[in-house]
Scaffold this motif. Structure first.
Motif, short mmCIF file in Angstrom:
data_model
loop_
_atom_site.label_atom_id
_atom_site.label_comp_id
_atom_site.label_asym_id
_atom_site.label_seq_id
_atom_site.Cartn_x
_atom_site.Cartn_y
_atom_site.Cartn_z
N GLU A 166 0.82 -1.20 0.00
CA GLU A 166 0.00 0.00 0.00
C GLU A 166 0.86 1.26 0.00
O GLU A 166 2.06 1.20 0.29
N VAL A 167 0.23 2.36 -0.34
CA VAL A 167 0.86 3.67 -0.32
C VAL A 167 0.25 4.46 0.83
O VAL A 167 -0.98 4.51 0.96
N VAL A 168 1.10 5.03 1.66
CA VAL A 168 0.65 5.78 2.83
C VAL A 168 1.00 7.25 2.64
O VAL A 168 2.18 7.59 2.47
N ILE A 169 0.00 8.11 2.68
CA ILE A 169 0.21 9.54 2.42
C ILE A 169 -0.22 10.33 3.64
O ILE A 169 -1.40 10.33 4.01
N PRO A 170 0.71 11.01 4.30
CA PRO A 170 0.34 11.80 5.49
C PRO A 170 -0.52 12.99 5.10
O PRO A 170 -0.31 13.61 4.05
N ARG A 171 -1.49 13.30 5.93
CA ARG A 171 -2.33 14.47 5.67
C ARG A 171 -1.53 15.75 5.88
O ARG A 171 -0.70 15.84 6.79
N TRP A 172 -1.79 16.73 5.04
CA TRP A 172 -1.20 18.05 5.19
C TRP A 172 -2.19 18.97 5.89
O TRP A 172 -3.40 18.71 5.88
N PRO A 173 -1.71 20.06 6.50
CA PRO A 173 -2.63 20.99 7.17
C PRO A 173 -3.66 21.57 6.19
O PRO A 173 -3.41 21.62 4.98
N VAL A 174 -4.78 22.03 6.72
CA VAL A 174 -5.83 22.58 5.86
C VAL A 174 -5.36 23.88 5.19
O VAL A 174 -5.98 24.33 4.22
N THR A 175 -4.29 24.47 5.71
CA THR A 175 -3.75 25.69 5.10
C THR A 175 -2.80 25.40 3.94
O THR A 175 -2.24 26.33 3.37
N SER A 176 -2.62 24.13 3.61
CA SER A 176 -1.69 23.77 2.54
C SER A 176 -2.35 23.93 1.17
O SER A 176 -3.57 23.89 1.04
N ARG A 177 -1.52 24.12 0.17
CA ARG A 177 -1.95 24.22 -1.22
C ARG A 177 -1.04 23.31 -2.05
O ARG A 177 0.13 23.13 -1.73
N MET A 178 -1.58 22.77 -3.14
CA MET A 178 -0.77 21.85 -3.94
C MET A 178 -1.10 21.97 -5.42
O MET A 178 -2.19 22.41 -5.81
N SER A 179 -0.12 21.56 -6.23
CA SER A 179 -0.28 21.66 -7.68
C SER A 179 0.50 20.54 -8.36
O SER A 179 1.56 20.13 -7.87
N TYR A 180 -0.04 20.05 -9.48
CA TYR A 180 0.70 19.13 -10.34
C TYR A 180 0.67 19.68 -11.75
O TYR A 180 -0.40 19.90 -12.32
N GLU A 189 -1.93 12.22 -25.07
CA GLU A 189 -1.93 11.04 -24.22
C GLU A 189 -0.51 10.61 -23.84
O GLU A 189 -0.32 9.60 -23.17
N ASP A 190 0.49 11.36 -24.26
CA ASP A 190 1.87 10.96 -24.03
C ASP A 190 2.25 11.11 -22.57
O ASP A 190 1.63 11.84 -21.79
N ARG A 191 3.30 10.42 -22.21
CA ARG A 191 3.88 10.58 -20.89
C ARG A 191 4.59 11.93 -20.80
O ARG A 191 4.88 12.55 -21.82
N PRO A 192 4.86 12.42 -19.61
CA PRO A 192 5.41 13.78 -19.49
C PRO A 192 6.84 13.90 -19.98
O PRO A 192 7.65 12.99 -19.83
N CYS A 193 7.13 15.05 -20.56
CA CYS A 193 8.51 15.45 -20.85
C CYS A 193 9.12 16.02 -19.57
O CYS A 193 10.28 15.76 -19.25
N VAL A 194 8.31 16.77 -18.84
CA VAL A 194 8.67 17.32 -17.52
C VAL A 194 7.42 17.30 -16.67
O VAL A 194 6.32 17.61 -17.15
N ALA A 195 7.56 16.92 -15.41
CA ALA A 195 6.45 16.97 -14.46
C ALA A 195 6.94 17.67 -13.20
O ALA A 195 8.05 17.42 -12.74
N VAL A 214 10.43 17.32 -9.03
CA VAL A 214 10.51 17.33 -10.49
C VAL A 214 10.72 15.90 -10.97
O VAL A 214 11.58 15.18 -10.45
N GLY A 215 9.92 15.48 -11.92
CA GLY A 215 10.04 14.14 -12.47
C GLY A 215 10.04 14.14 -13.98
O GLY A 215 9.86 15.19 -14.62
N ALA A 216 10.23 12.98 -14.57
CA ALA A 216 10.21 12.74 -16.02
C ALA A 216 11.40 13.34 -16.76
O ALA A 216 11.75 12.88 -17.83
N ALA A 217 12.03 14.35 -16.18
CA ALA A 217 13.19 14.98 -16.82
C ALA A 217 14.49 14.37 -16.36
O ALA A 217 15.55 14.69 -16.90
N CYS A 218 14.42 13.49 -15.39
CA CYS A 218 15.62 12.93 -14.78
C CYS A 218 15.39 11.46 -14.45
O CYS A 218 14.28 10.95 -14.55
N GLU A 219 16.45 10.78 -14.04
CA GLU A 219 16.39 9.33 -13.84
C GLU A 219 15.37 8.92 -12.79
O GLU A 219 14.67 7.93 -12.95
N VAL A 220 15.30 9.68 -11.71
CA VAL A 220 14.30 9.46 -10.67
C VAL A 220 13.73 10.83 -10.29
O VAL A 220 14.41 11.85 -10.45
#
Length: 285
Positions: A166-180, A189-195, A214-220
């Motif tokens: 399973e994947v376990v994700i800790p909750r962030w405070p309600v004051t948090s903001r996030m973006s992808y 439909e392609d995979r990302p060049c940069v994420a 940062v993902g997709a632009a590097c090995e990990v």
């Protein structure tokens, strides 16, 4: 070559089958990636162990401190989950960016992570969220932070005989903001060049914690703690956002493939880090 197909009904049965198969065995979750590897003869296991009957590996659980997602939970389920959308909307968005609807209805979150494809969507946001994976074996279980899970091209910290449960994700405070933010250089439909994934806790506009991956632009997928620390105790001004973007672009050694050259990816890191931070600053959950 004849391939034996096994379908254990429990985690314990799956572990016993995996141990018994040794180097000849391969786990199969949704099969979207494994089928391609088999077709192109990149792997040739003599035993395939399907996890599709192991109900303990499916589902989304919630507590006051974390959300737990079973490894066999389909990406589409994560994408539309009301619980995930409320707590981690950027994770739901990232899962909704994978391939197309047919792929998301079949592919699993655990299978996606265990494949360790550098050009995939969920790993980047899970790294930014500070998630961990729970791995089980006949010897017991352990919790592996995503920061340590991805070790190279198609290589993870899972040991032989371990199953990602399973994947376990800790909750962030309600004051948090996030973006992808995902950038495709070819088809929709392609995979990302940069994420880029950004998660920030903001109190009256002041950042009291930033995770930026940062993902997709590097090995990990990568986080740079020393650059993230620039935001601590400061407002996300244009000057600071540009400073952080330049820090990531300058420090990450980028790859070159059909989706973009190394230099191009470096510039796209700069652009999309800025965009992700501007979105976080805008106040959208």
């Amino acid at each position: 070559m004849r391939v034996e197909f096994q379908r254990p009904a429990s985690v314990q049965e799956a572990l016993e089958a995996l141990t018994g198969a040794g180097d000849e065995g391969k786990l199969i979750a949704g099969g979207t990636a494994l089928a391609l590897m088999l077709r192109h003869r990149l792997i040739a296991p003599s035993i395939l162990i399907s996890l599709d009957r192991v109900e303990d590996l499916t589902g989304i659980g919630s507590s006051a401190h974390a959300i737990r997602i079973g490894a066999m939970t389909r990406l589409r389920e994560v994408e539309v989950s009301a619980e995930v959308r409320s707590a981690f909307p950027a994770l739901a968005a990232a899962c909704g960016e994978v391939g197309n609807m047919r792929v998301r209805n079949q592919a699993t979150l655990g299978g996606n992570l265990a494949e360790a494809d550098y050009a995939s969507d969920p790993p980047t946001i899970l790294l930014a969220l500070g998630a961990s994976v729970r791995a089980v074996s006949t010897a017991g279980e352990r919790l592996i932070p995503v920061t340590e899970f991805f070790q190279g091209f198609y290589t993870t910290a899972l040991a032989q005989g371990e199953i990602l449960a399973e994947v376990v994700i800790p909750r962030w405070p309600v004051t948090s903001r996030m973006s992808y933010a995902k950038y495709r250089s070819r088809s929709q439909e392609d995979r990302p060049c940069v994420a880029v994934a950004a998660v920030a806790n903001l109190n009256d506009g002041i950042c009291t914690g930033l995770h930026l991956a940062v993902g997709a632009a590097c090995e990990v997928p990568r986080r740079l703690a020393e650059v993230e620390a620039l935001a601590e105790g400061r407002a996300l001004s244009e000057k600071l956002i540009h400073e952080i973007a330049d820090g990531y672009a300058g420090a990450i050694e980028t790859l070159e493939d059909l989706r973009g050259s190394s230099c191009y990816r470096t510039e796209m890191i700069r652009v999309f880090v800025r965009r992700a931070l501007v979105e976080v600053r805008s106040g959208r959950r």
